[in-house]
Write a protein that holds these residues in place. Structure first.
Motif, PDB file in Angstrom:
ATOM      1  N   ALA A 215      27.028  17.524 -40.964  1.00  0.00           N
ATOM      2  CA  ALA A 215      26.211  18.303 -41.434  1.00  0.00           C
ATOM      3  C   ALA A 215      25.362  19.234 -40.702  1.00  0.00           C
ATOM      4  CB  ALA A 215      25.893  17.774 -43.269  1.00  0.00           C
ATOM      5  N   TYR A 216      25.857  20.571 -41.809  1.00  0.00           N
ATOM      6  CA  TYR A 216      24.648  21.634 -41.462  1.00  0.00           C
ATOM      7  C   TYR A 216      23.413  21.828 -42.833  1.00  0.00           C
ATOM      8  CZ  TYR A 216      21.963  26.304 -40.757  1.00  0.00           C
ATOM      9  OH  TYR A 216      20.768  26.998 -40.902  1.00  0.00           O
ATOM     10  N   VAL A 217      22.340  21.341 -42.860  1.00  0.00           N
ATOM     11  CA  VAL A 217      21.257  21.608 -43.909  1.00  0.00           C
ATOM     12  C   VAL A 217      19.987  22.001 -43.695  1.00  0.00           C
ATOM     13  CG1 VAL A 217      19.891  20.063 -45.511  1.00  0.00           C
ATOM     14  CG2 VAL A 217      22.257  19.073 -44.562  1.00  0.00           C
ATOM     15  N   MET A 218      20.100  22.716 -44.218  1.00  0.00           N
ATOM     16  CA  MET A 218      18.538  24.532 -43.836  1.00  0.00           C
ATOM     17  C   MET A 218      17.518  22.662 -43.632  1.00  0.00           C
ATOM     18  SD  MET A 218      17.798  26.958 -42.760  1.00  0.00           S
ATOM     19  CE  MET A 218      18.730  27.728 -43.379  1.00  0.00           C
ATOM     20  N   GLY A 219      16.884  23.177 -42.906  1.00  0.00           N
ATOM     21  CA  GLY A 219      15.099  22.179 -42.771  1.00  0.00           C
ATOM     22  C   GLY A 219      15.591  21.299 -41.951  1.00  0.00           C
ATOM     23  N   SER A 220      17.016  20.864 -41.778  1.00  0.00           N
ATOM     24  CA  SER A 220      16.591  19.442 -41.984  1.00  0.00           C
ATOM     25  C   SER A 220      16.563  18.914 -40.226  1.00  0.00           C
ATOM     26  CB  SER A 220      17.811  18.444 -41.889  1.00  0.00           C
ATOM     27  OG  SER A 220      18.221  17.189 -41.186  1.00  0.00           O
ATOM     28  N   THR A 221      16.478  17.813 -39.446  1.00  0.00           N
ATOM     29  CA  THR A 221      16.347  17.288 -37.755  1.00  0.00           C
ATOM     30  C   THR A 221      16.410  16.281 -37.628  1.00  0.00           C
ATOM     31  OG1 THR A 221      14.055  16.649 -38.174  1.00  0.00           O
ATOM     32  CG2 THR A 221      14.485  18.587 -37.991  1.00  0.00           C
ATOM     33  N   GLY A 222      17.987  15.884 -38.563  1.00  0.00           N
ATOM     34  CA  GLY A 222      18.288  14.942 -38.022  1.00  0.00           C
ATOM     35  C   GLY A 222      18.066  13.447 -38.792  1.00  0.00           C
ATOM     36  N   PRO A 223      18.454  12.664 -38.825  1.00  0.00           N
ATOM     37  CA  PRO A 223      19.696  11.994 -37.346  1.00  0.00           C
ATOM     38  C   PRO A 223      20.827  12.809 -38.229  1.00  0.00           C
ATOM     39  CG  PRO A 223      19.025  10.217 -38.468  1.00  0.00           C
ATOM     40  CD  PRO A 223      17.966  10.829 -38.469  1.00  0.00           C
ATOM     41  N   SER A 224      21.232  12.426 -39.539  1.00  0.00           N
ATOM     42  CA  SER A 224      22.378  12.646 -40.470  1.00  0.00           C
ATOM     43  C   SER A 224      22.823  13.795 -41.061  1.00  0.00           C
ATOM     44  CB  SER A 224      22.652  11.717 -41.512  1.00  0.00           C
ATOM     45  OG  SER A 224      21.933  12.252 -42.577  1.00  0.00           O
ATOM     46  N   SER A 225      22.242  15.082 -40.730  1.00  0.00           N
ATOM     47  CA  SER A 225      21.923  16.165 -40.331  1.00  0.00           C
ATOM     48  C   SER A 225      20.950  17.167 -39.676  1.00  0.00           C
ATOM     49  CB  SER A 225      22.584  16.345 -41.700  1.00  0.00           C
ATOM     50  OG  SER A 225      20.983  16.418 -42.629  1.00  0.00           O
ATOM     51  N   TYR A 226      21.330  18.487 -40.059  1.00  0.00           N
ATOM     52  CA  TYR A 226      20.430  19.818 -38.574  1.00  0.00           C
ATOM     53  C   TYR A 226      20.326  20.722 -39.299  1.00  0.00           C
ATOM     54  CZ  TYR A 226      20.521  15.285 -35.838  1.00  0.00           C
ATOM     55  OH  TYR A 226      20.430  14.031 -35.026  1.00  0.00           O
ATOM     56  N   ASP A 227      19.643  21.541 -38.964  1.00  0.00           N
ATOM     57  CA  ASP A 227      19.704  23.115 -38.877  1.00  0.00           C
ATOM     58  C   ASP A 227      19.687  23.205 -37.343  1.00  0.00           C
ATOM     59  OD1 ASP A 227      17.764  23.189 -38.379  1.00  0.00           O
ATOM     60  OD2 ASP A 227      16.689  24.032 -40.068  1.00  0.00           O
ATOM     61  N   CYS A 228      19.857  24.539 -37.516  1.00  0.00           N
ATOM     62  CA  CYS A 228      20.388  25.118 -35.921  1.00  0.00           C
ATOM     63  C   CYS A 228      19.273  24.663 -34.791  1.00  0.00           C
ATOM     64  CB  CYS A 228      20.281  26.550 -35.952  1.00  0.00           C
ATOM     65  SG  CYS A 228      19.334  27.526 -36.387  1.00  0.00           S
ATOM     66  N   SER A 229      17.771  24.740 -35.182  1.00  0.00           N
ATOM     67  CA  SER A 229      16.343  24.996 -34.450  1.00  0.00           C
ATOM     68  C   SER A 229      15.942  23.685 -34.609  1.00  0.00           C
ATOM     69  CB  SER A 229      15.764  25.369 -34.833  1.00  0.00           C
ATOM     70  OG  SER A 229      15.571  25.544 -36.408  1.00  0.00           O
ATOM     71  N   GLY A 230      16.970  22.871 -35.696  1.00  0.00           N
ATOM     72  CA  GLY A 230      16.355  21.385 -35.147  1.00  0.00           C
ATOM     73  C   GLY A 230      17.307  20.401 -34.766  1.00  0.00           C
ATOM     74  N   LEU A 231      18.376  21.473 -34.540  1.00  0.00           N
ATOM     75  CA  LEU A 231      19.214  20.645 -33.730  1.00  0.00           C
ATOM     76  C   LEU A 231      18.713  20.476 -32.204  1.00  0.00           C
ATOM     77  CD1 LEU A 231      22.196  19.073 -32.868  1.00  0.00           C
ATOM     78  CD2 LEU A 231      23.426  21.082 -32.869  1.00  0.00           C
ATOM     79  N   VAL A 232      18.227  21.972 -31.886  1.00  0.00           N
ATOM     80  CA  VAL A 232      18.466  22.030 -30.478  1.00  0.00           C
ATOM     81  C   VAL A 232      16.982  21.122 -29.604  1.00  0.00           C
ATOM     82  CG1 VAL A 232      17.425  23.831 -28.613  1.00  0.00           C
ATOM     83  CG2 VAL A 232      18.930  23.938 -30.526  1.00  0.00           C
ATOM     84  N   MET A 233      16.178  21.431 -30.754  1.00  0.00           N
ATOM     85  CA  MET A 233      14.748  20.711 -30.740  1.00  0.00           C
ATOM     86  C   MET A 233      14.773  18.802 -30.804  1.00  0.00           C
ATOM     87  SD  MET A 233      11.358  19.551 -33.014  1.00  0.00           S
ATOM     88  CE  MET A 233      11.691  18.711 -34.852  1.00  0.00           C
ATOM     89  N   ALA A 234      16.228  18.396 -31.472  1.00  0.00           N
ATOM     90  CA  ALA A 234      16.157  16.966 -31.829  1.00  0.00           C
ATOM     91  C   ALA A 234      16.648  16.845 -29.986  1.00  0.00           C
ATOM     92  CB  ALA A 234      16.878  15.962 -32.369  1.00  0.00           C
ATOM     93  N   ALA A 235      17.750  17.453 -29.356  1.00  0.00           N
ATOM     94  CA  ALA A 235      18.500  17.725 -28.625  1.00  0.00           C
ATOM     95  C   ALA A 235      17.087  17.437 -27.113  1.00  0.00           C
ATOM     96  CB  ALA A 235      19.671  18.397 -28.317  1.00  0.00           C
ATOM     97  N   TYR A 236      16.861  18.368 -27.173  1.00  0.00           N
ATOM     98  CA  TYR A 236      15.817  18.198 -25.426  1.00  0.00           C
ATOM     99  C   TYR A 236      14.370  17.050 -26.201  1.00  0.00           C
ATOM    100  CZ  TYR A 236      16.978  21.833 -23.416  1.00  0.00           C
ATOM    101  OH  TYR A 236      18.160  23.247 -23.057  1.00  0.00           O
ATOM    102  N   SER A 237      14.211  17.257 -27.088  1.00  0.00           N
ATOM    103  CA  SER A 237      13.466  15.112 -27.634  1.00  0.00           C
ATOM    104  C   SER A 237      14.198  14.327 -26.679  1.00  0.00           C
ATOM    105  CB  SER A 237      12.875  15.356 -28.937  1.00  0.00           C
ATOM    106  OG  SER A 237      14.185  14.993 -29.028  1.00  0.00           O
ATOM    107  N   GLN A 238      15.465  14.067 -26.161  1.00  0.00           N
ATOM    108  CA  GLN A 238      15.970  13.320 -25.811  1.00  0.00           C
ATOM    109  C   GLN A 238      15.596  12.718 -24.453  1.00  0.00           C
ATOM    110  OE1 GLN A 238      18.203  10.625 -27.546  1.00  0.00           O
ATOM    111  NE2 GLN A 238      16.830  12.118 -29.579  1.00  0.00           N
ATOM    112  N   ILE A 239      15.153  13.967 -23.707  1.00  0.00           N
ATOM    113  CA  ILE A 239      15.002  14.052 -22.666  1.00  0.00           C
ATOM    114  C   ILE A 239      13.752  14.671 -21.868  1.00  0.00           C
ATOM    115  CG2 ILE A 239      17.435  14.734 -21.773  1.00  0.00           C
ATOM    116  CD1 ILE A 239      16.065  17.923 -21.847  1.00  0.00           C
TER     117      ILE A 239
END
Length: 273
Positions: A173-197
């Motif tokens: 799901a898209y949820v404004m202000g969320s950074t995971g793990p069950s939902s994200y907003d656009c910048s929260g997803l990018v930040m979480a993805a790059y934190s994996q590496i």
């Protein structure tokens, strides 16, 4: 002519006495008969006809009670009809509401079915793309080893990990202000993805659009951050995953999706690895 000659007399001859008495008696009898008939008629006429009368019922307590009971029964019947009409109207409304709810449920179920089919198709395409990316990574890694370029091998491995993480989030799901793990907003997803590496990025899309080196959208590499809007004031970000596609948290109605670049061409891109 002789003085004694016969001269016609104008005097009426005298009637016999007996005949005169008979005539008088007949006249008197006729008069008396006439008077008798007239008297009888007068007596008959003077008698008034008897008028027919109808006896009206006496208005007593029993009659009053009967009338009251009849009025109550009439009123109760009217109330019963009104209640029955209201019940039938309520039943009709309930049937209409149930029909509407059923149609809405069927529509939602159909929409969910189509969304699931599309998601499965996207996942299948993503899986095929991932397999092709893995083959490319192995090929690049082998080439890097032969050329003695260890840094190229490390970057490719990081890109694969980044893409694998992003594809695992598709459908959430898209949820404004969320950074995971069950939902994200656009910048929260990018930040979480790059934190994996092991790469730390700013939290918001405006800052992420200037976090690395600006690159042309016609010269993209896997892992580049795409942004929409101006650098420094971008309103949306996603990650390029190769094959002319990107993954991003689009909006509340679509959630996290993988899309072709032609779906929504980005304004620019930055490279952070």
């Amino acid at each position: 002519m002789s003085p004694n000659a016969h001269i016609t007399s104008h005097r009426k001859p005298r009637r016999p006495a007996t005949q005169s008495w008979v005539v008088r008696t007949g006249v008197a009898g006729g008069v008396l008969s006439t008077l008798a008939v007239a008297g009888t008629a007068s007596a008959t006429t003077s008698e008034k006809p008897t008028e027919a009368t109808m006896e009206m019922p006496a208005f007593n307590a029993a009659l009053s009670t009967s009338i009251a009971q009849s009025a109550v029964a009439t009123q109760q019947t009217a109330v019963d009809y009104q209640v029955r009409a209201q019940v039938e109207e309520a039943l009709d409304q309930a049937k209409a509401d149930a029909k509407k709810a059923k149609e809405e449920a069927e529509r939602k179920a159909e929409a969910e079915r189509k969304a699931k089919e599309k998601r499965e198709a996207d996942e299948a395409r993503a899986s095929r793309t991932s397999e092709r990316g893995s083959l490319g990574t192995k090929s690049t890694s082998a080439s890097g080893s032969e050329a003695g370029s260890s840094s190229s091998s490390t970057a490719t491995g990081s890109s694969a990990s980044l893409v694998n993480f992003l594809r695992a989030q598709v459908g959430k799901a898209y949820v404004m202000g969320s950074t995971g793990p069950s939902s994200y907003d656009c910048s929260g997803l990018v930040m979480a993805a790059y934190s994996q590496i092991g790469i730390d990025l700013p939290r918001v899309s405006q800052d992420q659009s200037t976090a690395g080196t600006q690159v042309s959208t016609s010269n993209l590499k896997v892992g580049d951050i795409l942004y929409w809007g101006s650098a420094g004031s971008a309103y949306h970000v996603a990650v390029y995953v190769g094959g002319g596609k990107f993954i991003g948290a689009q909006n509340p109605s679509t959630g996290i999706v993988e899309r072709d670049m032609s779906y929504s061409p980005p304004t620019g891109a930055v490279r952070v690895m």
